[in-house]
Design an enzyme around this catalytic site. Sequence first.
Site, PDB file in Angstrom:
ATOM      1  N   ARG A   1       3.771   3.837   2.573  1.00  0.00           N
ATOM      2  CA  ARG A   1       3.100   3.222   1.430  1.00  0.00           C
ATOM      3  C   ARG A   1       4.066   3.160   0.247  1.00  0.00           C
ATOM      4  O   ARG A   1       4.694   4.172  -0.096  1.00  0.00           O
ATOM      5  CB  ARG A   1       1.875   4.039   1.037  1.00  0.00           C
ATOM      6  CG  ARG A   1       1.274   3.514  -0.261  1.00  0.00           C
ATOM      7  CD  ARG A   1      -0.045   4.124  -0.565  1.00  0.00           C
ATOM      8  NE  ARG A   1       0.085   5.486  -1.036  1.00  0.00           N
ATOM      9  CZ  ARG A   1      -0.956   6.277  -1.255  1.00  0.00           C
ATOM     10  NH1 ARG A   1      -2.173   5.856  -1.010  1.00  0.00           N
ATOM     11  NH2 ARG A   1      -0.786   7.497  -1.700  1.00  0.00           N
TER      12      ARG A   1
ATOM     13  N   ARG B   1       2.871   9.074   2.012  1.00  0.00           N
ATOM     14  CA  ARG B   1       2.626   8.999   0.556  1.00  0.00           C
ATOM     15  C   ARG B   1       3.953   9.222  -0.165  1.00  0.00           C
ATOM     16  O   ARG B   1       4.309  10.358  -0.475  1.00  0.00           O
ATOM     17  CB  ARG B   1       1.626  10.073   0.132  1.00  0.00           C
ATOM     18  CG  ARG B   1       0.188   9.812   0.531  1.00  0.00           C
ATOM     19  CD  ARG B   1      -0.728  10.857  -0.125  1.00  0.00           C
ATOM     20  NE  ARG B   1      -2.121  10.471  -0.059  1.00  0.00           N
ATOM     21  CZ  ARG B   1      -2.970  10.912   0.869  1.00  0.00           C
ATOM     22  NH1 ARG B   1      -2.576  11.730   1.809  1.00  0.00           N
ATOM     23  NH2 ARG B   1      -4.233  10.522   0.835  1.00  0.00           N
TER      24      ARG B   1
ATOM     25  N   GLU C   1      -8.643  -0.471  -1.078  1.00  0.00           N
ATOM     26  CA  GLU C   1      -9.108   0.674  -1.876  1.00  0.00           C
ATOM     27  C   GLU C   1     -10.025   0.219  -3.004  1.00  0.00           C
ATOM     28  O   GLU C   1     -10.579   1.023  -3.735  1.00  0.00           O
ATOM     29  CB  GLU C   1      -7.916   1.400  -2.504  1.00  0.00           C
ATOM     30  CG  GLU C   1      -6.877   1.836  -1.501  1.00  0.00           C
ATOM     31  CD  GLU C   1      -5.814   2.708  -2.114  1.00  0.00           C
ATOM     32  OE1 GLU C   1      -5.951   3.933  -2.082  1.00  0.00           O
ATOM     33  OE2 GLU C   1      -4.819   2.155  -2.637  1.00  0.00           O
TER      34      GLU C   1
ATOM     35  N   ASN D   1     -10.695   7.032   0.111  1.00  0.00           N
ATOM     36  CA  ASN D   1     -10.877   7.927  -1.047  1.00  0.00           C
ATOM     37  C   ASN D   1     -11.075   7.099  -2.307  1.00  0.00           C
ATOM     38  O   ASN D   1     -12.029   7.279  -3.058  1.00  0.00           O
ATOM     39  CB  ASN D   1      -9.656   8.829  -1.242  1.00  0.00           C
ATOM     40  CG  ASN D   1      -9.238   9.513   0.034  1.00  0.00           C
ATOM     41  OD1 ASN D   1     -10.050   9.702   0.914  1.00  0.00           O
ATOM     42  ND2 ASN D   1      -7.967   9.873   0.137  1.00  0.00           N
ATOM     43  N   ASP D   2     -10.146   6.178  -2.530  1.00  0.00           N
ATOM     44  CA  ASP D   2     -10.291   5.335  -3.715  1.00  0.00           C
ATOM     45  C   ASP D   2     -11.402   4.309  -3.528  1.00  0.00           C
ATOM     46  O   ASP D   2     -12.090   3.959  -4.484  1.00  0.00           O
ATOM     47  CB  ASP D   2      -8.963   4.633  -4.044  1.00  0.00           C
ATOM     48  CG  ASP D   2      -8.056   5.548  -4.845  1.00  0.00           C
ATOM     49  OD1 ASP D   2      -8.556   6.170  -5.802  1.00  0.00           O
ATOM     50  OD2 ASP D   2      -6.870   5.654  -4.509  1.00  0.00           O
TER      51      ASP D   2
ATOM     52  N   HIS E   1      -7.023  15.626  -4.635  1.00  0.00           N
ATOM     53  CA  HIS E   1      -5.724  16.040  -4.122  1.00  0.00           C
ATOM     54  C   HIS E   1      -5.736  17.468  -3.601  1.00  0.00           C
ATOM     55  O   HIS E   1      -4.966  17.805  -2.712  1.00  0.00           O
ATOM     56  CB  HIS E   1      -4.630  15.780  -5.142  1.00  0.00           C
ATOM     57  CG  HIS E   1      -4.262  14.346  -5.126  1.00  0.00           C
ATOM     58  ND1 HIS E   1      -3.429  13.822  -4.171  1.00  0.00           N
ATOM     59  CD2 HIS E   1      -4.732  13.310  -5.843  1.00  0.00           C
ATOM     60  CE1 HIS E   1      -3.382  12.523  -4.335  1.00  0.00           C
ATOM     61  NE2 HIS E   1      -4.156  12.184  -5.349  1.00  0.00           N
TER      62      HIS E   1
ATOM     63  N   CYS F   1      -6.849   5.385   6.542  1.00  0.00           N
ATOM     64  CA  CYS F   1      -5.932   6.489   6.238  1.00  0.00           C
ATOM     65  C   CYS F   1      -6.494   7.374   5.136  1.00  0.00           C
ATOM     66  O   CYS F   1      -5.842   8.298   4.681  1.00  0.00           O
ATOM     67  CB  CYS F   1      -4.552   5.968   5.850  1.00  0.00           C
ATOM     68  SG  CYS F   1      -4.565   5.038   4.309  1.00  0.00           S
TER      69      CYS F   1
ATOM     70  N   ARG G   1     -12.947  10.564  -8.467  1.00  0.00           N
ATOM     71  CA  ARG G   1     -12.760  11.458  -7.321  1.00  0.00           C
ATOM     72  C   ARG G   1     -12.358  12.870  -7.728  1.00  0.00           C
ATOM     73  O   ARG G   1     -12.359  13.785  -6.912  1.00  0.00           O
ATOM     74  CB  ARG G   1     -11.744  10.866  -6.326  1.00  0.00           C
ATOM     75  CG  ARG G   1     -10.396  10.609  -6.920  1.00  0.00           C
ATOM     76  CD  ARG G   1      -9.568   9.710  -6.034  1.00  0.00           C
ATOM     77  NE  ARG G   1      -8.840  10.424  -4.998  1.00  0.00           N
ATOM     78  CZ  ARG G   1      -7.848   9.904  -4.290  1.00  0.00           C
ATOM     79  NH1 ARG G   1      -7.479   8.644  -4.499  1.00  0.00           N
ATOM     80  NH2 ARG G   1      -7.225  10.603  -3.374  1.00  0.00           N
TER      81      ARG G   1
END
Length: 556
Positions: free
Chosen positions: A325, A288, A415, A438-439, A186, A486, A449
Amino acid sequence: MDRTLRGVGVSHGVAIGQVRRMGTAVLEPPATQIPSEDAPREQARAQQAVDAVAADLIARGNLAGGEAQGVLEAQALMAQDPELMADVQRRITVGSSAERGVYDAFAAYRALLASAGEYLAGRVADLDDVRNRIVARLLGVPMPGVPDSDEPYVLFARDLAPADTALLDPTLVLGFVTEEGGPTSHSAILARAMGVPAVVALPGATSVTEGVVVAVDGSSGEVLIDPSEEKQAELRRAAAERKAALASSSGPGQTSDGHRVPLLANVGGPADVPAALAAGAEGVGLFRTEFLFLDDSAKAPSEERQIDAYRKVLEAFPEGRVVVRALDAGADKPLDFLTPADEPNPALGVRGLRTLLEHPEVLDTQLRALAKAAEGLPVHLEVMAPMVADRVDAKAFADACRKAGLQAKFGAMVEIPSAALRARSILEEVEFLSLGTNDLAQYTFAADRQVGSLARLQDPWQPALLDLIALSAEAAKATGKSCGVCGEAASDPLLACVLTGLGVTSLSMGAASIPYVRAALAKVTLAQCARAAEAARATDTADEARAAAQHVLSGE
Ligand code: PEP
Ligand code: MG
């Protein structure tokens, strides 16, 4: 004398400024006994620290306004609670130091709350924060949380959680450097959203001296400690030249032979919209929505508040595409009212869509709010679910969207590796896919992560990740549906070309990366992108994949 440290560059640009460190949780003060003649002095110290912390919380509240002000004012009241203060003074009388007295009195109060059945995680977290602030002041160590500064600074931290950053003043933060956190953490996402340079996974970041001048290169991952004036001038000049060159790029995303790849923005709420528009985003590829929920993690925002925030983002892109999302709570984004406190492994627990299916009222309110926000607007609304594992998940989400009467396309994020492997079956239920790389990297490599030392495994250039992306894009193509990216992979200009070559149909990223990606795509043909993708997938490591793609795309 300048010294260079190396981490992973995750947000382009150069930041030069003084280091301000984000204080970490306070250590337990030693439980040594003080002589009785020192008690009055210690009692005065404790009182002074409490008063200063309460005043600071109120001042921060005035600055923040809105709901944050209420939270901070409540914390100031906690700090000055007369019973708590009486307990601190009593403990000092019988031999505690000021810091130990505060520490123990707060611990007793915390236990009292728990035994009274009032163990509300939110209140306890606020209480701990107040204690940490008072103890830090008494120990003379940096305050936990965001630094107090009126001057611009480069923020150094172990890692940054979304909640830590709620009070960050974007006009003061020149850049970020963190010890932990991979390219998809993040901290990295926030830095890109704010358009400031950032370096993560930098060993020793938390021991860099407060106040020293540093130069942070968010592309190379280099951090120069105490650079000379000449070096600073040279870096500034190079950064300005690059920025000017990029500013001249405009228009929709496309390769040099005209293959269109819409460039969309990742946003956390209406505040990110101006930067997205300024960068020429063609819409929003990832809204988000959990950031709306982080202000007060004890309850969901009201339907009206949600409608207002969604509408502001939708209105900004008339005729454009906005992909919202559904709430992605849990794991690294816990919410007190939804996330179980006792999961052994939160990243593998109830998070994302799993949370929403366990709390259908939260999902229904959110979908209803979205339907109302979009009423009468010409926008192309798309809604997607985070953390879809299989077709059952995809169907449950699509059913909920239909039940809410939403006039939108419904999609699934990819993901989890199972979703990429069975993308075709998921596409039986939904109309589009969006790759959350990312996931997807985190779960493909079993590499958290948030752990900086695993950055190698979270590298989106890993060929195994490219294979899963290819599978998803191929499934979408075969069914005539779209498949965007994304995750942070989309913001790497070279990788963006490879993703295009893999068949990805849109790229969504923090607004600041859009000009870099647009410029990179404009220099290559679709056929070159496809060749670069093939060359990257034929390798065995992320570094080799990057080098192979570079070789093809630069025509070397
Ligand atoms: C992702 O996982 O790639 C993603 C886009 O979602 P987030 O980073 O918010 O988990
Ligand atoms: Mg994700």
